[in-house]
Design an enzyme around this catalytic site. Sequence first.
Site, PDB file in Angstrom:
ATOM      1  N   LYS A   1       8.104  -9.712 -17.603  1.00  0.00           N
ATOM      2  CA  LYS A   1       9.474  -9.272 -17.308  1.00  0.00           C
ATOM      3  C   LYS A   1      10.458  -9.742 -18.390  1.00  0.00           C
ATOM      4  O   LYS A   1      10.148 -10.657 -19.177  1.00  0.00           O
ATOM      5  CB  LYS A   1       9.879  -9.791 -15.923  1.00  0.00           C
ATOM      6  CG  LYS A   1       9.012  -9.205 -14.796  1.00  0.00           C
ATOM      7  CD  LYS A   1       9.516  -9.628 -13.420  1.00  0.00           C
ATOM      8  CE  LYS A   1       8.715  -8.951 -12.316  1.00  0.00           C
ATOM      9  NZ  LYS A   1       9.280  -9.213 -10.974  1.00  0.00           N
TER      10      LYS A   1
ATOM     11  N   TYR B   1       9.259   0.415  -7.964  1.00  0.00           N
ATOM     12  CA  TYR B   1       9.702  -0.457  -6.866  1.00  0.00           C
ATOM     13  C   TYR B   1      10.230   0.383  -5.702  1.00  0.00           C
ATOM     14  O   TYR B   1      11.243   0.038  -5.086  1.00  0.00           O
ATOM     15  CB  TYR B   1      10.781  -1.420  -7.372  1.00  0.00           C
ATOM     16  CG  TYR B   1      10.248  -2.579  -8.204  1.00  0.00           C
ATOM     17  CD1 TYR B   1       9.067  -3.240  -7.867  1.00  0.00           C
ATOM     18  CD2 TYR B   1      10.955  -3.048  -9.311  1.00  0.00           C
ATOM     19  CE1 TYR B   1       8.586  -4.302  -8.621  1.00  0.00           C
ATOM     20  CE2 TYR B   1      10.486  -4.123 -10.065  1.00  0.00           C
ATOM     21  CZ  TYR B   1       9.307  -4.744  -9.715  1.00  0.00           C
ATOM     22  OH  TYR B   1       8.838  -5.816 -10.442  1.00  0.00           O
TER      23      TYR B   1
ATOM     24  N   ASN C   1      10.947 -13.775 -11.832  1.00  0.00           N
ATOM     25  CA  ASN C   1       9.678 -14.435 -11.506  1.00  0.00           C
ATOM     26  C   ASN C   1       8.547 -14.102 -12.492  1.00  0.00           C
ATOM     27  O   ASN C   1       7.387 -13.978 -12.114  1.00  0.00           O
ATOM     28  CB  ASN C   1       9.287 -14.136 -10.059  1.00  0.00           C
ATOM     29  CG  ASN C   1       9.147 -12.651  -9.794  1.00  0.00           C
ATOM     30  OD1 ASN C   1       9.331 -11.837 -10.700  1.00  0.00           O
ATOM     31  ND2 ASN C   1       8.809 -12.297  -8.576  1.00  0.00           N
TER      32      ASN C   1
ATOM     33  N   HIS D   1       5.103  -9.075 -13.178  1.00  0.00           N
ATOM     34  CA  HIS D   1       4.653  -8.173 -12.108  1.00  0.00           C
ATOM     35  C   HIS D   1       3.146  -8.050 -12.231  1.00  0.00           C
ATOM     36  O   HIS D   1       2.618  -7.996 -13.351  1.00  0.00           O
ATOM     37  CB  HIS D   1       5.274  -6.779 -12.261  1.00  0.00           C
ATOM     38  CG  HIS D   1       4.530  -5.737 -11.461  1.00  0.00           C
ATOM     39  ND1 HIS D   1       4.774  -5.523 -10.123  1.00  0.00           N
ATOM     40  CD2 HIS D   1       3.501  -4.905 -11.796  1.00  0.00           C
ATOM     41  CE1 HIS D   1       3.943  -4.588  -9.678  1.00  0.00           C
ATOM     42  NE2 HIS D   1       3.159  -4.198 -10.664  1.00  0.00           N
TER      43      HIS D   1
ATOM     44  N   GLU E   1      -0.436   2.468 -11.177  1.00  0.00           N
ATOM     45  CA  GLU E   1       0.503   1.827 -12.099  1.00  0.00           C
ATOM     46  C   GLU E   1       0.036   1.942 -13.555  1.00  0.00           C
ATOM     47  O   GLU E   1       0.851   2.152 -14.462  1.00  0.00           O
ATOM     48  CB  GLU E   1       0.715   0.364 -11.684  1.00  0.00           C
ATOM     49  CG  GLU E   1       1.469   0.269 -10.350  1.00  0.00           C
ATOM     50  CD  GLU E   1       1.627  -1.143  -9.826  1.00  0.00           C
ATOM     51  OE1 GLU E   1       1.085  -2.097 -10.420  1.00  0.00           O
ATOM     52  OE2 GLU E   1       2.306  -1.291  -8.792  1.00  0.00           O
TER      53      GLU E   1
HETATM   54  P1  IDP Z   1       5.746  -9.101  -5.952  1.00  0.00           P
HETATM   55  O1  IDP Z   1       6.322  -8.968  -7.339  1.00  0.00           O
HETATM   56  O2  IDP Z   1       5.296 -10.520  -5.657  1.00  0.00           O
HETATM   57  O3  IDP Z   1       4.663  -8.078  -5.649  1.00  0.00           O
HETATM   58  P2  IDP Z   1       7.586  -7.513  -4.317  1.00  0.00           P
HETATM   59  O4  IDP Z   1       7.915  -7.795  -2.878  1.00  0.00           O
HETATM   60  O5  IDP Z   1       6.738  -6.316  -4.614  1.00  0.00           O
HETATM   61  O6  IDP Z   1       6.936  -8.856  -4.911  1.00  0.00           O
HETATM   62  O7  IDP Z   1       8.974  -7.405  -5.093  1.00  0.00           O
HETATM   63  C1  IDP Z   1       9.024  -6.886  -6.386  1.00  0.00           C
HETATM   64  C2  IDP Z   1      10.018  -7.715  -7.210  1.00  0.00           C
HETATM   65  O8  IDP Z   1      11.326  -7.560  -6.664  1.00  0.00           O
HETATM   66  C3  IDP Z   1       9.755  -9.213  -7.175  1.00  0.00           C
HETATM   67  O9  IDP Z   1       8.762  -9.596  -8.104  1.00  0.00           O
HETATM   68  C4  IDP Z   1      11.122  -9.774  -7.509  1.00  0.00           C
HETATM   69  O10 IDP Z   1      11.389  -9.708  -8.908  1.00  0.00           O
HETATM   70  C5  IDP Z   1      12.041  -8.780  -6.793  1.00  0.00           C
HETATM   71  N1  IDP Z   1      12.397  -9.247  -5.443  1.00  0.00           N
HETATM   72  C6  IDP Z   1      11.639  -9.212  -4.320  1.00  0.00           C
HETATM   73  N2  IDP Z   1      12.312  -9.720  -3.271  1.00  0.00           N
HETATM   74  C7  IDP Z   1      13.533 -10.096  -3.749  1.00  0.00           C
HETATM   75  C8  IDP Z   1      14.706 -10.686  -3.148  1.00  0.00           C
HETATM   76  O11 IDP Z   1      14.754 -10.973  -1.946  1.00  0.00           O
HETATM   77  N3  IDP Z   1      15.766 -10.900  -3.983  1.00  0.00           N
HETATM   78  C9  IDP Z   1      15.760 -10.573  -5.309  1.00  0.00           C
HETATM   79  N4  IDP Z   1      14.681 -10.014  -5.899  1.00  0.00           N
HETATM   80  C10 IDP Z   1      13.586  -9.779  -5.141  1.00  0.00           C
HETATM   81 MG    MG Z   2       4.845  -6.031  -5.396  1.00  0.00          MG
END
Ligand code: IDP
Ligand code: MG
Length: 155
Positions: free
Chosen positions: A9, A49, A112, A115, A126
């Site tokens: 990212k 997303y 984080n 992805h 993907e």
């Molecule tokens: P993942 O990346 O662990 O699969 P997902 O639920 O698919 O998690 O969410 C995709 C991305 O969206 C996350 O990696 C994060 O960057 C962002 N995200 C998810 N939940 C939140 C939130 O509550 N606040 C801000 N960003 C979020």
């Molecule tokens: Mg995800």
Amino acid sequence: MEQTFVILKPSTIQRSLVGDVLTRFQRKGLFITGIKMMQLDEQILRIHYAHLVDRPFFPMLVNSMTVTPVIVMVLKGKDAVAVVRSMVGATNCRNAAPGTIRGDFGMSGQENIVHASDSPENAVIEINRFFKPEEIFDYPIPTLAATYAPDEIDQ
Ligand code: IDP
Ligand code: MG
């Protein structure tokens, strides 16, 4: 052998953590079959997303994912999808276990680091979303026989 899809990212680019994260995957024994830098936009993120488009933080997420180019890659290995997800750790870096990529390199839920595809079915979708077939390479890997037992190599 299974392939999975990973995005490094923008925060990982900005914090100069590309090498550290890539090294984790390579040291584990995953092989890179595709890798490139690209600029994401809202259009592709609304698809990638799709499960989050109605969440209040979605505009902030789009901004975060488009602030610089990203590095996208395809990694190959036995059970690569599950192996990479376990290496990546919990979504929020503050909850991610030490030893995982998010646990070791981040402090944020949104920023984080990576992805990673969450199922073999989504990995195929993907990979096709971000790569043309000719951008994925199938090349000889001399270390394969030292990485797996013979009965673990299915090709
Ligand atoms: P993942 O990346 O662990 O699969 P997902 O639920 O698919 O998690 O969410 C995709 C991305 O969206 C996350 O990696 C994060 O960057 C962002 N995200 C998810 N939940 C939140 C939130 O509550 N606040 C801000 N960003 C979020
Ligand atoms: Mg995800």
